[in-house]
Design an enzyme around this catalytic site. Structure first.
Site, short mmCIF file in Angstrom:
data_model
loop_
_atom_site.label_atom_id
_atom_site.label_comp_id
_atom_site.label_asym_id
_atom_site.label_seq_id
_atom_site.Cartn_x
_atom_site.Cartn_y
_atom_site.Cartn_z
N GLY A 208 81.57 75.82 63.24
CA GLY A 208 82.01 75.37 62.11
C GLY A 208 82.33 76.46 61.18
CG ASN A 209 84.68 76.15 57.96
OD1 ASN A 209 84.27 75.70 56.78
ND2 ASN A 209 85.35 75.48 58.42
NE ARG A 210 78.91 81.63 54.46
CZ ARG A 210 78.74 82.71 53.87
NH1 ARG A 210 79.13 83.85 54.42
NH2 ARG A 210 78.17 82.84 52.62
CB SER A 211 84.52 74.82 53.71
OG SER A 211 84.87 74.01 52.48
CB ALA A 275 87.41 75.50 55.54
#
Ligand code: CTP
Length: 400
Positions: A208-211, A275
């Site tokens: 995942g990512n931090r958006s 993102a």
């Protein structure tokens, strides 16, 4: 300074009781509110409640205090009219200019922004007559909120629920803050992607990512206040659904692509604030991946995800559709942004610098918006809604 004058129109639906909360929020935040209920609304909440909470008599007909010409004055003097709840019947009357009581007269004389917060059963909302009335009102510049999805009167659930009063209040605040400016997205459909995709490795793990989704949600809220019909494709954001917006929840990049392409079919503008993961695990393990003593873990092989922004830009669903991308860069921000704008082929690229402590999860943002003609619009450090409004300021004149 005079308090802003708000007319709260209440039509006859069970959600009238929730409008009391909206009224409270408006009066407590310094607005002078006149409640104009319809006759039917009084079946749900009585005149005494509206008068006590607003500090003004709550009149339904044009025949009372006639010497004050209320059917003209109330609308003329208002800074905002909000009809909450708006029933199917009220939307029909407003769309056709009928004027058989004080509220419908007020709608005809108002020169200020008008917000409708519809609430009704799903069948009534989806009926072609209602949909055409809503489209007519939007085309003329009214802000018509999409109803929320959830529990309706009785046991059934579906689309048609009255949005949270606190959220409607926020819409009113934003619309009032725009003052006399035209709702420049009136009659437009805009699609926004927000949040960050998650690419599953096994049933419990993902890449995942931090958006946080905050920038995309800010774009959705500001577009509503500017009159647009808004579809928000939200990837894994924990934020509450914004009022008045159609929200499609997705998980992975592939799901996001499908939802965005579908919604974009009749959209005037698409803003890709999500993102989107560039890669996903090549293999999804049906069972949880276990560690084994004495064995090194298997490397995770990745494959490319579709590039939704590039696809939208290359294959416009309708002529003149405006496509906006976002780019988060850590170094050579402008040079990388220019190259990305050319590579993706979009109409605008919002470039911001990211890092450990910048942008992710924060309430504020700072960016430069790049256009293919070489123009750069810097947006100073400030709330994400301010950046969102700048994006719409740049999108709106580009719409055909
Ligand atoms: N985007 C997309 N589909 C992807 C990846 C990104 O639609 N598979 C969109 C994002 O929503 C954003 C823009 O493309 O609007 C920029 O994303 P970014 O990941 O920064 O671009 P990349 O082309 O992946 O560039 P980089 O080389 O920095 O990874």
């Amino acid at each position: 300074m005079d308090k802003p004058k708000v007319v709260l129109g209440v039509s006859g639906g069970i959600a009238a009781y929730k409008a009391c909360e909206l009224l409270r929020r408006l009066t407590e935040s310094g607005h002078d509110v006149r409640v104009v209920p319809t006759e039917s609304a009084l079946h749900f909440v009585g005149e005494a409640t509206w008068s006590a909470l607003s500090g003004h008599p709550a009149v339904t007909q044009v025949w009372e205090t006639v010497h004050e010409v209320p059917h003209v004055r109330i609308g003329q003097q208002a800074d905002l009219v909000v009809v909450a709840p708006a029933t199917a019947d009220m939307l029909a009357k407003a769309a056709h200019g009928l004027a058989d009581d004080l509220l419908t007269n007020t709608l005809l004389t108002a020169r200020c922004p008008v917000v409708f917060a519809p609430a009704m059963h799903t069948e009534m909302w989806e009926n072609a007559a209602t949909q055409e009335n809503v489209a007519t009102l939007r085309r003329r510049g009214a802000v018509v909120l999409e109803p929320a999805v959830g529990r309706l009167t009785g046991v059934d659930t579906g689309k048609g629920r009255f949005p949270e009063p606190g959220e409607i209040f926020e819409v009113c605040r934003r619309v009032l803050a725009r003052g006399a400016r035209e709702p420049d997205l009136a009659g437009r459909h805009v699609v926004i992607s927000a949040g960050g995709t998650r690419e599953p490795l096994d049933p419990v793990r993902y890449l995942g990512n931090r958006s946080s989704g905050k920038q995309g949600y800010a774009l959705a809220r500001t577009a509503v206040a500017r009159g647009a019909r808004v579809t928000l494709v939200a990837a894994n954001s924990e934020l509450p659904d914004p009022a008045g917006v159609d929200v499609v929840h997705v998980g992975t990049a592939v799901q996001l692509r499908e939802a965005v392409i579908k919604a974009a079919a009749d959209a005037d503008a698409v803003v890709m604030a999500a993102a989107v993961a560039d890669f996903r695990p090549a293999r999804y393990a049906e069972g949880k991946i276990k560690k084994r003593d004495g064995e090194e873990p298997e490397p995770v092989a990745l494959v490319r995800n579709p590039d939704v922004l590039a696809e939208l830009s290359a294959d416009r669903a309708r002529p003149g559709q405006i496509v906006v991308g976002f780019a988060a860069e850590t170094d050579d921000v402008l040079a990388n942004g220019r190259a990305k704008l050319a590579r993706k082929g979009c109409d605008l690229l919002v470039v911001n610098e990211v890092g450990e402590r910048r942008t992710f999860g924060s309430e504020e943002n700072e960016a430069v918006v790049l256009a293919p003609d070489g123009t750069e619009t810097p947006v100073p450090h400030g709330p994400k809604e301010a950046l969102a409004d700048t994006v719409w300021d740049l999108v709106s004149p580009r719409l055909a």
